[in-house]
Design an enzyme around this catalytic site. Sequence first.
Site, PDB file in Angstrom:
ATOM      1  N   SER A  23       0.840  -1.203   0.000  1.00  0.00           N
ATOM      2  CA  SER A  23       0.000   0.000   0.000  1.00  0.00           C
ATOM      3  C   SER A  23       0.868   1.244   0.000  1.00  0.00           C
ATOM      4  O   SER A  23       1.859   1.331   0.703  1.00  0.00           O
ATOM      5  CB  SER A  23      -0.892   0.007   1.240  1.00  0.00           C
ATOM      6  OG  SER A  23      -0.111  -0.060   2.412  1.00  0.00           O
ATOM      7  N   ASP A  24       0.496   2.229  -0.815  1.00  0.00           N
ATOM      8  CA  ASP A  24       1.200   3.503  -0.834  1.00  0.00           C
ATOM      9  C   ASP A  24       0.191   4.614  -1.072  1.00  0.00           C
ATOM     10  O   ASP A  24      -1.009   4.372  -1.131  1.00  0.00           O
ATOM     11  CB  ASP A  24       2.344   3.496  -1.852  1.00  0.00           C
ATOM     12  CG  ASP A  24       1.852   3.325  -3.289  1.00  0.00           C
ATOM     13  OD1 ASP A  24       0.940   4.065  -3.690  1.00  0.00           O
ATOM     14  OD2 ASP A  24       2.383   2.458  -3.993  1.00  0.00           O
ATOM     15  N   TYR A  32      -1.481  -7.804  -6.346  1.00  0.00           N
ATOM     16  CA  TYR A  32      -0.361  -8.017  -7.256  1.00  0.00           C
ATOM     17  C   TYR A  32      -0.696  -9.116  -8.255  1.00  0.00           C
ATOM     18  O   TYR A  32      -1.095 -10.220  -7.873  1.00  0.00           O
ATOM     19  CB  TYR A  32       0.899  -8.385  -6.476  1.00  0.00           C
ATOM     20  CG  TYR A  32       1.550  -7.213  -5.770  1.00  0.00           C
ATOM     21  CD1 TYR A  32       1.090  -5.912  -5.928  1.00  0.00           C
ATOM     22  CD2 TYR A  32       2.653  -7.409  -4.949  1.00  0.00           C
ATOM     23  CE1 TYR A  32       1.712  -4.838  -5.296  1.00  0.00           C
ATOM     24  CE2 TYR A  32       3.283  -6.349  -4.316  1.00  0.00           C
ATOM     25  CZ  TYR A  32       2.804  -5.066  -4.491  1.00  0.00           C
ATOM     26  OH  TYR A  32       3.427  -4.017  -3.865  1.00  0.00           O
ATOM     27  N   LYS A 218       7.470   4.764   2.173  1.00  0.00           N
ATOM     28  CA  LYS A 218       6.458   5.463   1.398  1.00  0.00           C
ATOM     29  C   LYS A 218       6.068   6.741   2.131  1.00  0.00           C
ATOM     30  O   LYS A 218       5.919   6.734   3.365  1.00  0.00           O
ATOM     31  CB  LYS A 218       5.225   4.574   1.226  1.00  0.00           C
ATOM     32  CG  LYS A 218       5.531   3.265   0.518  1.00  0.00           C
ATOM     33  CD  LYS A 218       5.925   3.490  -0.931  1.00  0.00           C
ATOM     34  CE  LYS A 218       6.164   2.170  -1.645  1.00  0.00           C
ATOM     35  NZ  LYS A 218       6.458   2.380  -3.083  1.00  0.00           N
ATOM     36  N   ASP A 246       9.584   7.636  -0.980  1.00  0.00           N
ATOM     37  CA  ASP A 246       8.880   7.380  -2.243  1.00  0.00           C
ATOM     38  C   ASP A 246       7.472   7.942  -2.142  1.00  0.00           C
ATOM     39  O   ASP A 246       6.678   7.498  -1.319  1.00  0.00           O
ATOM     40  CB  ASP A 246       8.839   5.855  -2.467  1.00  0.00           C
ATOM     41  CG  ASP A 246       8.180   5.462  -3.778  1.00  0.00           C
ATOM     42  OD1 ASP A 246       7.660   6.343  -4.493  1.00  0.00           O
ATOM     43  OD2 ASP A 246       8.184   4.251  -4.087  1.00  0.00           O
ATOM     44  N   ASN A 248       5.278   8.102  -4.746  1.00  0.00           N
ATOM     45  CA  ASN A 248       4.358   7.473  -5.693  1.00  0.00           C
ATOM     46  C   ASN A 248       3.478   8.465  -6.452  1.00  0.00           C
ATOM     47  O   ASN A 248       2.263   8.284  -6.570  1.00  0.00           O
ATOM     48  CB  ASN A 248       3.486   6.437  -4.973  1.00  0.00           C
ATOM     49  CG  ASN A 248       4.311   5.241  -4.533  1.00  0.00           C
ATOM     50  OD1 ASN A 248       4.876   5.240  -3.429  1.00  0.00           O
ATOM     51  ND2 ASN A 248       4.428   4.248  -5.383  1.00  0.00           N
ATOM     52  N   GLU A 272      11.653   9.559  -4.436  1.00  0.00           N
ATOM     53  CA  GLU A 272      11.262   8.799  -5.627  1.00  0.00           C
ATOM     54  C   GLU A 272       9.853   9.211  -6.060  1.00  0.00           C
ATOM     55  O   GLU A 272       8.977   9.405  -5.218  1.00  0.00           O
ATOM     56  CB  GLU A 272      11.300   7.314  -5.256  1.00  0.00           C
ATOM     57  CG  GLU A 272      10.883   6.362  -6.344  1.00  0.00           C
ATOM     58  CD  GLU A 272      11.164   4.906  -5.937  1.00  0.00           C
ATOM     59  OE1 GLU A 272      12.128   4.681  -5.174  1.00  0.00           O
ATOM     60  OE2 GLU A 272      10.415   4.012  -6.359  1.00  0.00           O
ATOM     61  N   GLU A 299       9.823   3.832 -12.552  1.00  0.00           N
ATOM     62  CA  GLU A 299       9.012   2.616 -12.606  1.00  0.00           C
ATOM     63  C   GLU A 299       7.764   2.785 -13.467  1.00  0.00           C
ATOM     64  O   GLU A 299       7.239   1.807 -13.989  1.00  0.00           O
ATOM     65  CB  GLU A 299       8.627   2.124 -11.204  1.00  0.00           C
ATOM     66  CG  GLU A 299       7.647   3.004 -10.494  1.00  0.00           C
ATOM     67  CD  GLU A 299       7.143   2.387  -9.187  1.00  0.00           C
ATOM     68  OE1 GLU A 299       7.642   2.798  -8.143  1.00  0.00           O
ATOM     69  OE2 GLU A 299       6.246   1.529  -9.227  1.00  0.00           O
ATOM     70  N   ASP A 322      12.338  -0.487 -14.960  1.00  0.00           N
ATOM     71  CA  ASP A 322      11.368  -1.511 -14.541  1.00  0.00           C
ATOM     72  C   ASP A 322      11.343  -2.569 -15.639  1.00  0.00           C
ATOM     73  O   ASP A 322      11.379  -2.236 -16.828  1.00  0.00           O
ATOM     74  CB  ASP A 322       9.990  -0.881 -14.361  1.00  0.00           C
ATOM     75  CG  ASP A 322       8.947  -1.899 -13.932  1.00  0.00           C
ATOM     76  OD1 ASP A 322       8.675  -1.978 -12.734  1.00  0.00           O
ATOM     77  OD2 ASP A 322       8.408  -2.619 -14.807  1.00  0.00           O
ATOM     78  N   HIS A 349      13.712  -0.536 -10.181  1.00  0.00           N
ATOM     79  CA  HIS A 349      12.486  -0.793  -9.440  1.00  0.00           C
ATOM     80  C   HIS A 349      12.214  -2.285  -9.436  1.00  0.00           C
ATOM     81  O   HIS A 349      12.385  -2.960 -10.453  1.00  0.00           O
ATOM     82  CB  HIS A 349      11.313  -0.079 -10.111  1.00  0.00           C
ATOM     83  CG  HIS A 349       9.972  -0.472  -9.577  1.00  0.00           C
ATOM     84  ND1 HIS A 349       9.069  -1.228 -10.284  1.00  0.00           N
ATOM     85  CD2 HIS A 349       9.398  -0.228  -8.381  1.00  0.00           C
ATOM     86  CE1 HIS A 349       7.984  -1.411  -9.549  1.00  0.00           C
ATOM     87  NE2 HIS A 349       8.148  -0.822  -8.395  1.00  0.00           N
ATOM     88  N   ALA A 350      11.775  -2.801  -8.283  1.00  0.00           N
ATOM     89  CA  ALA A 350      11.367  -4.205  -8.252  1.00  0.00           C
ATOM     90  C   ALA A 350      10.289  -4.357  -7.185  1.00  0.00           C
ATOM     91  O   ALA A 350       9.680  -3.380  -6.755  1.00  0.00           O
ATOM     92  CB  ALA A 350      12.558  -5.120  -8.009  1.00  0.00           C
ATOM     93  N   GLY A 351      10.058  -5.588  -6.753  1.00  0.00           N
ATOM     94  CA  GLY A 351       8.940  -5.842  -5.866  1.00  0.00           C
ATOM     95  C   GLY A 351       7.810  -6.427  -6.682  1.00  0.00           C
ATOM     96  O   GLY A 351       8.033  -7.228  -7.593  1.00  0.00           O
ATOM     97  N   GLU A 380      16.070  -2.699  -5.960  1.00  0.00           N
ATOM     98  CA  GLU A 380      15.020  -2.783  -4.940  1.00  0.00           C
ATOM     99  C   GLU A 380      14.726  -4.246  -4.613  1.00  0.00           C
ATOM    100  O   GLU A 380      14.749  -5.118  -5.476  1.00  0.00           O
ATOM    101  CB  GLU A 380      13.746  -2.101  -5.443  1.00  0.00           C
ATOM    102  CG  GLU A 380      12.655  -2.028  -4.393  1.00  0.00           C
ATOM    103  CD  GLU A 380      11.532  -1.074  -4.779  1.00  0.00           C
ATOM    104  OE1 GLU A 380      11.385  -0.748  -5.976  1.00  0.00           O
ATOM    105  OE2 GLU A 380      10.790  -0.645  -3.859  1.00  0.00           O
TER     106      GLU A 380
END
Lengths: 432, 432
Positions: A23-24, A32, A218, A246, A248, A272, A299, A322, A349-351, A380
Amino acid sequence: MSRIVALEVSDVRFPTSRELDGSDAMNPDPDYSAAYLVLRTDEGPDGHGFVFTIGRGNDVQCAAIELLAPHVVGRDVEKLCADLGGLSRELVSDSQLRWLGPEKGVMHMAVGAVVNAAWDLAAKRAGMPVWRLLASLTPEQIVELVDWRYLTDALTPDEALEILRAAEPGRSERLQRLEREGYPGYTTSPGWLGYDDAKLARLATEAVAEGFDLIKLKVGAALDDDVRRLGVARAAVGPDVRIAIDANQRFDVDTAIPWLRRLREFNPWWIEEPTSPDDVLGHAAIRNAVAPMRVATGEHVQNRVMFKQLLQAGAIDILQIDATRVGGVNENVAILLLAAKFGVPVCPHAGGVGLCELVQHLAMFDYVAVSGALDGRAIEYVDHLHEHFSTPVRIRDGRYQVPIDPGSGAEMLADSRQRFAYPAGEVWRGGS
Amino acid sequence: MSRIVALEVSDVRFPTSRELDGSDAMNPDPDYSAAYLVLRTDEGPDGHGFVFTIGRGNDVQCAAIELLAPHVVGRDVEKLCADLGGLSRELVSDSQLRWLGPEKGVMHMAVGAVVNAAWDLAAKRAGMPVWRLLASLTPEQIVELVDWRYLTDALTPDEALEILRAAEPGRSERLQRLEREGYPGYTTSPGWLGYDDAKLARLATEAVAEGFDLIKLKVGAALDDDVRRLGVARAAVGPDVRIAIDANQRFDVDTAIPWLRRLREFNPWWIEEPTSPDDVLGHAAIRNAVAPMRVATGEHVQNRVMFKQLLQAGAIDILQIDATRVGGVNENVAILLLAAKFGVPVCPHAGGVGLCELVQHLAMFDYVAVSGALDGRAIEYVDHLHEHFSTPVRIRDGRYQVPIDPGSGAEMLADSRQRFAYPAGEVWRGGS
């Protein structure tokens, strides 16, 4: 002779919104997901690829990937794998499909997934992980991977050749160092907005204990909360561990500036996505105003043309590629070359789901054959959902260990693809 | 009380590639198509909207529109129509769907189509064409239509109010002038790349005879051909009729400059889309190098953030809005306000299928209530496919006559929607 006999697509979704993982400030409840494809061959390995999304619309992303089937089904695998630059340019140039972007959004990500699946196939046939296959190419072969359209005012093929040739002498030494030491990682696991202060402090402390010297939080929903949470994190990790933040895309340019200046007391390593990923000039204005805080983005940056401008405008200190946002490995090679030309470090960027597995190959290739540098770089890392992949990332002491299995890392376990299939898989049939 | 009971989508395609109508340097074989939707109500008029595409992928565009159904189906029509700004912001802010852009490509065009359908509905309920409904709003109501996120460093709501208030005194006079004289048009019908020289000369001559004083030619495939074709057109129309040229994104920055300088002898009125629509800095570099030739772009510019930068960077002389590329009427209102702030004339892109019908409303609203100016302005006109619409544009002496029927102009005849339905309609069942 092996042929591609089918392009199979599946809609795979993980119900991550149930736990507020991920969550951001802009994405309160992501599920996801992967719009997943397999390039099925009649002989030898298949090629796997996907687009990462956060839930609704994953079906539309799957449908966009299916539109590309006529470009690949029936083709000779050996020829296809021998000219991945040609494949990439062909997919981007389908004029009717190009209209739906051009080179951005759903259709461009679909191109990227097919290109990435072809790389998975090529690497498996070569018996190498993608990073090593890339790092085995000559400078001329690497330049041939790139679609140079719209780039030549910032970087010409000849300039790219110079960069790549300059990096040639140290290749094998860097490759051995990577195999010994791995590639630096950083972690976002502590910092999701949905976590309370106690969980944030605990996870931040754990991250440092695990060997990470850079964590990410975040920010951007409420300034008071950001001040408090940065204080909690800083107290937990001490003054020496770097903390990136970050937003977002949450801010307007004129909102970002005072907000970020207020947060400078915590010495954030970078900010970010302070604003729209489309706003090259906005990022440049923010960077000027909040220096020495670094500005990072990428990203959600749609293609090489936008990255080119972020670099030309001096808008970023850190470039975040990304693996599934742009047109695949080939376009990311172009972006790595641009970053090298402008001397800007790349911190991928990852995750999400599977993004760590994919993007590590690009960062490692960059180190071996393009920038030749590790300083200021880190990939990341988020400790989610790796168990669903056949060759999950391996992290040791906060560093990515080199992938050793053939392929791109995209292959998801068949059992996971089945259980999390949307809407028919067992996880979704129970209701959500 | 009326409710929206369904969002119905249909895939409509016209086999225009059979005749090479619409061929240009990037799009050799378009099948002009509409990803079409109807907001069906249980009482009173329905709302119609669409995304224009050029063939393959129109099905994916339809699927993206369907994803938005949960945001509108079941809603009270009166409340929805009373807060179209709120609807626009809600659709753009669906965080899971936003990931697929953000605010660009397939998903953003889907938002635009639903927003435009809601405007069609609102205008039909008000018994007015959209341009007149827009022109009847107060400055405060117009400002409320806009999603201000990412705009305020270039234009604040207060500045927009000032612009709109300054234009208030002359509104009724300009409205009457529009009703009397119409709005200037220009035509691209002579200039498609697929036409031979004789057809080009004949159509150019006819265009002038029909009252147009600005025509447009496609360029960018081969320099010698461009020189020859511009010569043919100039000879056909004489020195006083303006000839714009359109490269449809064909060039790199460094290719564009010498190519366009070579064409300056024919005194082109503007060069349109010289390079990638994403390349703000590239357009600025080209504009500097080819002056006094004007630079125009916009039909593929993805959203207000990109238009903001094109204006901030001084990259364009002419801004070309498109009715179905961005997030609908609301985002186009934002773009018109930005153009007014920067003093750049708007010459809408049209043609395709139904784009003339839609975009004329925005240009006329701009004249009445925003810029208050006609000089240097003209709406593109292509004489294709108007017969499929229930309220087709009316052109007289090269000028768009004001729409008088209620609605947005988007409504396509039910019979056409059926015959050209893809793949089941009679036109497609015959093969090709």
